[in-house]
Scaffold this active site. Structure first.
Site, mmCIF file in Angstrom:
data_model
loop_
_atom_site.group_PDB
_atom_site.id
_atom_site.type_symbol
_atom_site.label_atom_id
_atom_site.label_comp_id
_atom_site.label_asym_id
_atom_site.label_seq_id
_atom_site.Cartn_x
_atom_site.Cartn_y
_atom_site.Cartn_z
ATOM 1 N N CYS A 2 0.745 -1.216 0.051
ATOM 2 C CA CYS A 2 0.039 0.056 -0.128
ATOM 3 C C CYS A 2 0.772 1.307 0.046
ATOM 4 O O CYS A 2 1.774 1.468 0.537
ATOM 5 C CB CYS A 2 -0.918 0.144 1.374
ATOM 6 S SG CYS A 2 -1.784 -1.437 1.568
ATOM 7 N N ARG A 27 4.984 0.212 -5.911
ATOM 8 C CA ARG A 27 4.930 -0.637 -4.958
ATOM 9 C C ARG A 27 4.106 -1.702 -5.020
ATOM 10 O O ARG A 27 4.149 -2.642 -4.152
ATOM 11 C CB ARG A 27 4.454 0.368 -3.611
ATOM 12 C CG ARG A 27 5.383 1.318 -3.427
ATOM 13 C CD ARG A 27 4.853 2.155 -2.387
ATOM 14 N NE ARG A 27 4.592 1.750 -0.897
ATOM 15 C CZ ARG A 27 5.466 1.802 -0.004
ATOM 16 N NH1 ARG A 27 6.730 2.410 -0.168
ATOM 17 N NH2 ARG A 27 5.297 1.653 1.184
ATOM 18 N N TRP A 80 -3.023 -2.582 -1.435
ATOM 19 C CA TRP A 80 -2.770 -4.141 -1.865
ATOM 20 C C TRP A 80 -3.380 -4.849 -0.598
ATOM 21 O O TRP A 80 -3.030 -4.765 0.609
ATOM 22 C CB TRP A 80 -0.900 -4.121 -1.558
ATOM 23 C CG TRP A 80 -0.488 -5.426 -2.124
ATOM 24 C CD1 TRP A 80 -0.234 -5.688 -3.370
ATOM 25 C CD2 TRP A 80 -0.085 -6.462 -1.223
ATOM 26 N NE1 TRP A 80 0.288 -6.959 -3.478
ATOM 27 C CE2 TRP A 80 0.334 -7.524 -2.299
ATOM 28 C CE3 TRP A 80 -0.297 -6.924 0.099
ATOM 29 C CZ2 TRP A 80 0.870 -8.719 -1.852
ATOM 30 C CZ3 TRP A 80 0.277 -7.944 0.256
ATOM 31 C CH2 TRP A 80 0.851 -8.995 -0.596
ATOM 32 N N ASN A 106 -1.867 1.827 6.135
ATOM 33 C CA ASN A 106 -1.089 0.669 5.526
ATOM 34 C C ASN A 106 -0.731 0.036 7.091
ATOM 35 O O ASN A 106 -0.297 0.512 7.998
ATOM 36 C CB ASN A 106 0.382 1.231 5.138
ATOM 37 C CG ASN A 106 0.279 1.871 3.773
ATOM 38 O OD1 ASN A 106 -0.840 2.066 3.122
ATOM 39 N ND2 ASN A 106 1.445 2.669 3.349
ATOM 40 N N GLY A 107 -0.560 -1.359 6.729
ATOM 41 C CA GLY A 107 -0.160 -2.209 7.793
ATOM 42 C C GLY A 107 -1.413 -3.099 8.284
ATOM 43 O O GLY A 107 -2.362 -3.311 7.543
ATOM 44 N N GLU A 486 18.745 -16.089 -8.990
ATOM 45 C CA GLU A 486 18.146 -14.817 -9.390
ATOM 46 C C GLU A 486 17.694 -14.813 -10.596
ATOM 47 O O GLU A 486 16.504 -14.264 -10.724
ATOM 48 C CB GLU A 486 19.394 -13.984 -9.053
ATOM 49 C CG GLU A 486 19.115 -12.253 -9.470
ATOM 50 C CD GLU A 486 17.932 -11.840 -8.770
ATOM 51 O OE1 GLU A 486 17.448 -12.355 -7.873
ATOM 52 O OE2 GLU A 486 17.436 -10.685 -9.174
ATOM 53 N N LYS A 490 13.761 -13.996 -11.385
ATOM 54 C CA LYS A 490 13.478 -12.818 -12.300
ATOM 55 C C LYS A 490 12.404 -13.314 -13.609
ATOM 56 O O LYS A 490 11.575 -12.613 -13.842
ATOM 57 C CB LYS A 490 14.644 -12.312 -13.322
ATOM 58 C CG LYS A 490 15.514 -11.232 -12.162
ATOM 59 C CD LYS A 490 15.122 -9.876 -11.799
ATOM 60 C CE LYS A 490 14.210 -9.975 -10.380
ATOM 61 N NZ LYS A 490 15.089 -9.768 -9.177
ATOM 62 N N GLU A 493 9.105 -14.057 -11.945
ATOM 63 C CA GLU A 493 7.943 -13.028 -11.390
ATOM 64 C C GLU A 493 7.755 -12.027 -12.585
ATOM 65 O O GLU A 493 6.648 -11.331 -12.435
ATOM 66 C CB GLU A 493 8.742 -12.248 -10.101
ATOM 67 C CG GLU A 493 10.123 -11.525 -10.655
ATOM 68 C CD GLU A 493 10.400 -10.940 -9.336
ATOM 69 O OE1 GLU A 493 10.011 -10.571 -8.311
ATOM 70 O OE2 GLU A 493 11.970 -10.487 -9.512
ATOM 71 N N HIS A 509 20.021 -35.570 -8.439
ATOM 72 C CA HIS A 509 19.478 -36.010 -7.318
ATOM 73 C C HIS A 509 18.042 -35.959 -7.448
ATOM 74 O O HIS A 509 16.944 -35.955 -6.373
ATOM 75 C CB HIS A 509 20.025 -35.439 -6.011
ATOM 76 C CG HIS A 509 21.407 -35.679 -5.895
ATOM 77 N ND1 HIS A 509 22.015 -37.076 -5.428
ATOM 78 C CD2 HIS A 509 22.502 -34.828 -6.226
ATOM 79 C CE1 HIS A 509 23.254 -36.847 -5.618
ATOM 80 N NE2 HIS A 509 23.561 -35.720 -5.921
ATOM 81 N N LYS A 608 6.466 -4.018 -4.294
ATOM 82 C CA LYS A 608 7.883 -3.693 -4.075
ATOM 83 C C LYS A 608 8.800 -3.495 -2.825
ATOM 84 O O LYS A 608 9.494 -3.892 -2.667
ATOM 85 C CB LYS A 608 8.228 -2.076 -4.648
ATOM 86 C CG LYS A 608 9.646 -1.710 -4.851
ATOM 87 C CD LYS A 608 10.407 -2.417 -5.817
ATOM 88 C CE LYS A 608 11.902 -1.909 -5.842
ATOM 89 N NZ LYS A 608 12.750 -2.993 -6.454
HETATM 90 C C1 F6R Z 1 12.574 -9.544 -6.645
HETATM 91 C C2 F6R Z 1 12.299 -8.814 -5.414
HETATM 92 C C3 F6R Z 1 12.119 -9.422 -3.996
HETATM 93 C C4 F6R Z 1 13.054 -8.236 -2.915
HETATM 94 C C5 F6R Z 1 12.363 -8.830 -1.606
HETATM 95 C C6 F6R Z 1 13.219 -8.234 -0.601
HETATM 96 O O1 F6R Z 1 12.752 -9.007 -7.683
HETATM 97 O O2 F6R Z 1 12.506 -7.628 -5.395
HETATM 98 O O3 F6R Z 1 12.290 -10.693 -3.838
HETATM 99 O O4 F6R Z 1 14.184 -8.610 -2.988
HETATM 100 O O5 F6R Z 1 11.058 -8.437 -1.268
HETATM 101 O O6 F6R Z 1 13.280 -6.733 -0.493
HETATM 102 P P1 F6R Z 1 14.115 -5.609 0.055
HETATM 103 O O7 F6R Z 1 15.294 -5.796 -0.513
HETATM 104 O O8 F6R Z 1 13.443 -4.280 -0.105
HETATM 105 O O9 F6R Z 1 14.231 -6.168 1.609
#
Ligand code: F6R
Length: 613
Positions: A2, A27, A80, A106-107, A486, A490, A493, A509, A608
């Site tokens: 949010c 976000r 959100w 938010n929260g 990673e 990517k 997602e 395995h 985000k």
């Molecule tokens: C993936 C991504 C998430 C963040 C995770 C931690 O692309 O962005 O997996 O890495 O939510 O977020 P931060 O780094 O803000 O603690």
């Protein structure tokens, strides 16, 4: 997650609020709403979906259009969903029974059911949200002073909040409160902003006050006054931040994600600048806040993070163990916070986070601190909660990262972790010549990253060739295992294609059972000490006729014997390979997602900044 924007001042609030919401889009959200005080009455619009839907709805209702809103105070929100489905009724702002009180939040209010019961049948609830309960709770305690009513309500609340409230009877006042969900107040010329982060206010002011947990801001024509929950006035001057609006722009690129991938050679230099000492083959990160004597006493390192940041941490583990001989573990924050970690005052804990607001990482760090560890932050967002709550640490200087999928922050986290490992290595056991070699390689890395980005067109062609597949494996060994993790994250997602990552040696395995001509494998097989091992794994895959894309080191002609699809990257020292080898995987995920018509910068269901656990 949010987003909140509030404005009070001399200008029309509506455009400022809507532009602010746009800045917070990154976000992640599923509905949006806005309320502006217009001649003593709140004018509110809420809608499901994107902010454009909200604007369209206002035009339909002639709000802010033909009829015009002349209000100079308002609040807005992107939601959100947590409590209650994605509906207009559940979108914020929420009001009390009288319609005189408006709040955005938010929260999570954990005891909202009890509070709702206590409020009884006198109150009419129109949504399923915890936030609306909070609005009615404030209403029940309101005696003409909004701040005091908010304070009294929060004394009854269990949970987390970033909360902004307005009352029609106090038309020149906004009240904001924070516990667990970030809020920043922007201070302009007799005008004020409040938001979940600084991005909505960067166009207007760089003077800000970061609220801490347990603080309430009363924002009015008299300025900003900060109180704690015991109603004591605090002295908290504003500070200047150095991010500006242009650093948060797309600058002509189709998507923030592409811009941020292309930014990497520049921002890695920002992470390393002034921190490497070539003559001594070391790094100096002042934020460590430890004497050499204290550094000698450290016997192990714990790296705590979530998602992409945890993969950067895995690279850090190799670096700490190889360079500094320090046993290092990587802990997923959401697991660590509820485990029984063995921690003592010889343990150094790093929390790694782009946003600096991730609820699980923050809670895990608090736990580690309580147990006596040295706790430091490796964070991107300046002034964020983790940056402020840790006893030192380092900003990664990646600049604003607005695409939901993290790219440049991953690289700069690795850069900073390598420097910390080097600094400890040189204090513990590492020879100066080895340190110097690493420093030299780090100083050359930006140029090699730039060279790797030139592969974008080749990777776009590959992404087209492969875009019909439904499943992928990503494989790597050693430092390239986190790279595989990673790359796989990517791809899944951004493009919603199923993908998993394994260490090369794990394939046989179990997972190898899935391989077939319909199941492509992205294999990272660059020239390092595990090259022969990885090559054998790739041979095993080829034998099962799975399509193969290989990341290989320039000059490795033999890679072509294994697949026609080889992406050649420049050679570097093994510990730095993730800074190069991740780039083709980011580009592959990006081009695949674009080709499939995905919302690359804001993939579905993702946020985000994950400020709830
Ligand atoms: C993936 C991504 C998430 C963040 C995770 C931690 O692309 O962005 O997996 O890495 O939510 O977020 P931060 O780094 O803000 O603690």
């Amino acid at each position: 997650m949010c987003g909140i924007v509030g404005y009070i001042g001399k200008k029309q609030a509506l455009p400022i609020l809507l532009n602010g919401l746009k800045r917070l889009e990154y976000r992640g959200y599923d509905s949006a709403g806005v309320a502006v005080l217009n001649e003593g009455l709140f004018q509110t619009t809420r809608s499901v979906g994107k902010i454009d839907n909200l604007v369209a709805k206002m035009q339909d209702e002639k709000i802010g259009g033909a009829s015009g809103i002349n209000g100079t105070m308002g609040i807005a929100h992107t939601r959100w969903a947590t409590h209650g489905g994605v509906t207009e009724e559940n979108a914020h702002p929420h009001k009390d029974c009288t319609g005189n009180l408006m709040i955005v939040h938010n929260g999570i209010i954990e005891n909202y059911r009890e509070l709702k019961e206590d409020l009884g049948k006198k109150h009419e609830f129109k949504s399923q949200t915890d936030t609306e309960v909070l609005a009615h709770l404030i209403e029940s305690l309101y005696k003409g002073d909004l701040r005091l009513a908010v304070e009294a309500a929060l004394a009854k609340v269990r949970g987390t909040y970033g909360l902004v409230a307005m009352h029609a009877s106090e038309p020149t006042k906004i009240v904001a409160a924070r516990l667990g969900s970030p809020l920043v107040v922007g201070v302009g010329d007799k005008e004020y902003y409040v938001a979940s982060d600084t991005s909505p206010m960067l166009a207007h002011t760089q003077q800000v006050i970061f609220l801490d947990d347990g603080e309430i801001a009363e924002i009015s024509e008299h300025g900003v006054q900060i109180y704690n929950l015991a109603d004591e006035r605090l002295n908290k001057p504003s500070e200047k931040i150095d991010w500006d609006e242009t650093t948060a722009e797309r600058q002509g690129h189709d998507h923030f994600m592409l811009k941020e991938i292309l930014d990497q050679p520049t921002v890695i230099k920002d992470a390393l600048r002034g921190r490497l000492v070539e003559s001594d083959g070391t790094a100096r990160l002042g934020g460590l806040n430890m004497t050499e004597e204290e550094m000698h006493k450290i016997k192990r390192v714990i790296l705590i993070a979530c998602g992409t940041a945890s993969y950067a941490a895995l690279v850090g583990k190799y670096a700490f163990e190889r360079l500094a001989g320090l046993p290092t573990t990587v802990e997923i924050a959401s697991e660590f916070r509820y485990s029984d970690p063995v921690i003592d005052n010889h343990t150094l804990v790093f929390g790694i986070s782009q946003s600096g607001e991730t609820a699980d990482t923050l809670a895990a760090l608090r736990e580690a601190k309580r147990k006596g560890a040295f706790v430091r932050g490796i964070v991107n967002v300046v002034g964020s909660t983790i940056a402020r709550e840790t006893d030192g640490g380092t900003y990664i200087h990646a600049g604003p990262e607005l695409a939901v999928a993290s790219t440049k922050a991953f690289m700069n986290m690795i850069g900073v972790l390598l420097m910390y490992a080097l600094q400890f290595g040189r204090v513990n056991r590492l020879a100066v010549a080895t340190g110097q070699r690493l420093v030299k390689a780090m100083l050359q890395i930006s140029g090699k990253m730039k060279q790797t980005l030139e592969l974008s067109d080749q990777i776009k062609i590959l992404a087209k060739k492969y875009s019909g597949y439904k499943n992928y494996f990503f494989l790597g060994r050693g430092v390239n295992y986190p790279v595989a993790l990673e790359g796989s994250l990517k791809l899944k997602e951004c493009s919603y294609i199923h993908s998993e990552a394994y260490p090369g040696g794990e394939m046989k395995h179990g997972p190898i059972a899935l391989l077939s001509p319909d199941f492509p494998v992205m294999a990272i097989m660059t020239k390092n000490q595990l090259y022969d091992k990885m090559r054998s794994n790739v041979e095993e895959i080829k034998a099962r006729q799975a399509p193969l894309i290989i990341i290989a080191t320039e000059g490795d002609d033999k890679a072509k014997e294994l697949s026609e699809d080889v992406i050649y990257v420049p050679a570097t020292m093994e510990l730095l390979e993730p800074l190069i080898n991740t780039i083709p995987l980011q580009l592959f995920a990006y081009h695949t997602a674009v080709m499939l018509g995905r919302d690359v910068d804001r993939p579905r269901n993702l946020a985000k900044s994950v400020t709830v656990e």
